[in-house]
Write a protein that holds these residues in place. Structure first.
Motif, short mmCIF file in Angstrom:
data_model
loop_
_atom_site.label_atom_id
_atom_site.label_comp_id
_atom_site.label_asym_id
_atom_site.label_seq_id
_atom_site.Cartn_x
_atom_site.Cartn_y
_atom_site.Cartn_z
N ILE A 159 0.86 -1.19 0.00
CA ILE A 159 0.00 0.00 0.00
C ILE A 159 0.89 1.23 0.00
O ILE A 159 1.76 1.39 0.86
N THR A 160 0.68 2.09 -0.99
CA THR A 160 1.54 3.27 -1.13
C THR A 160 0.70 4.44 -1.61
O THR A 160 -0.52 4.43 -1.51
N GLY A 161 1.37 5.47 -2.10
CA GLY A 161 0.64 6.62 -2.65
C GLY A 161 0.37 7.71 -1.64
O GLY A 161 0.93 7.75 -0.54
N ASP A 177 -7.25 8.40 -3.70
CA ASP A 177 -7.64 7.03 -3.47
C ASP A 177 -6.46 6.27 -2.88
O ASP A 177 -5.37 6.82 -2.74
N VAL A 178 -6.71 5.03 -2.51
CA VAL A 178 -5.64 4.18 -1.98
C VAL A 178 -4.95 3.47 -3.15
O VAL A 178 -5.62 2.95 -4.04
N ASP A 179 -3.63 3.46 -3.15
CA ASP A 179 -2.86 2.79 -4.20
C ASP A 179 -2.28 1.49 -3.66
O ASP A 179 -1.61 1.47 -2.62
N ILE A 180 -2.54 0.41 -4.40
CA ILE A 180 -1.98 -0.90 -4.06
C ILE A 180 -1.08 -1.34 -5.20
O ILE A 180 -1.48 -1.31 -6.37
N ALA A 189 11.00 5.07 -2.63
CA ALA A 189 11.84 6.24 -2.88
C ALA A 189 11.01 7.53 -2.76
O ALA A 189 11.46 8.52 -2.17
N GLN A 190 9.81 7.51 -3.33
CA GLN A 190 8.93 8.67 -3.24
C GLN A 190 8.49 8.89 -1.79
O GLN A 190 8.45 10.04 -1.31
N ASN A 191 8.16 7.83 -1.08
CA ASN A 191 7.77 7.97 0.32
C ASN A 191 8.90 8.61 1.12
O ASN A 191 8.67 9.48 1.96
#
Length: 269
Positions: A48-50, A63-66, A151-153
């Protein structure tokens, strides 16, 4: 920033920022779907990310990204991009009633309005920065691109620690502008551009919006429509800030309303 414009920005941000309970409910929804997807033999794991994880989500549009990681040894991992997306859509269609392909992801819409985007990926390994990399379909499903979600997180965590919460608040403002203007740039591009524009410090939010719009206007290459939208964003933000500094608060508020829409100007009506 004058008191009235400060109030408008603060009230507007409250309107578009998810509450803790809204974010938690969305993430729990994503976790439940992740567990169901992981029961499939071809799926190694789900991540789970985004924006929900990075706390840069906005109401109405987030929204939630999986990330569904396909086993490299599975036959599905050797599919063409479009075929991979189609197969994942069929798989999710067996689990949920409302499933649609949205660019390179499969969008699941729940009865309560919650939305989860599932992105099929194949693990490539660890890059030189120590982050897991994945192969994912391009937006047009005509090729592959490398994706490193952690990396983005990490970028967002580092920037927030260095420059403060206004970094994420700026991202929410700019995401709202993009979403309400046909999305000339993606949420991912906005986060990355903010990271590059404000590496060590960030000014007051209205000034930050101007500097951000200056930066992306020169850095983002796109279609004529994209370029026109970015130019208009920069022009309006600069005019709004100039009026604000000169003391013409009524005109400044009107111009900021043209940037962010009715939800911004409704704050004082």
């Amino acid at each position: 920033m004058t008191d009235q414009i400060t109030y408008q920005f603060e009230a507007f941000l409250q309107r578009i920022t998810l509450s803790d309970s809204e974010k938690q409910n969305a993430l729990e929804q994503g976790q439940r779907l992740s567990r169901r997807i992981e029961q499939r033999s071809e799926v190694r794991e789900c991540l789970i990310t985004g924006s929900m994880v990075r706390s840069t989500a906005i109401r109405k549009f987030s929204d939630v990204d999986i990330v569904a990681v396909i086993e490299p040894e599975d036959q599905l991992a050797h599919s063409e991009p479009a075929a991979l997306v189609s197969t994942v859509a069929q798989m999710l269609g067996e689990m949920e009633p409302d499933v649609q392909v949205s660019e390179n992801a499969v969008r699941v819409t729940h009865m309560d309005g919650g939305v989860v985007d599932v992105l099929a990926s194949v693990r490539l390994g660890i890059n030189c920065e120590g982050d897991e990399e994945y192969r994912i379909p391009t937006t047009r499903q005509d090729g592959w691109e490398i994706y490193a979600p952690e990396a983005q997180n990490r970028r967002i965590r580092e920037a927030t620690k260095l420059v403060g919460e206004d970094f994420k608040r700026l991202i929410r403002l700019c995401k709202w502008w993009s979403k309400t203007h046909g999305q000339p740039i993606s949420s991912h591009e906005i986060e990355l551009a903010a990271y590059r524009t404000f590496p060590r410090t960030i000014p007051e939010l209205s000034r930050a919006v101007v500097e951000f719009s200056d930066s992306i206007r020169h850095r983002i290459d796109g279609s004529p429509l994209t370029q026109a939208a970015l130019l208009d964003f920069n022009r309006l933000a600069r005019e709004a800030y100039d009026k604000q500094i000169s003391g013409d608060i009524k005109k400044s508020s009107e111009l900021w309303g043209m940037v962010f829409g009715d939800e911004f100007t409704a704050v004082i009506t």
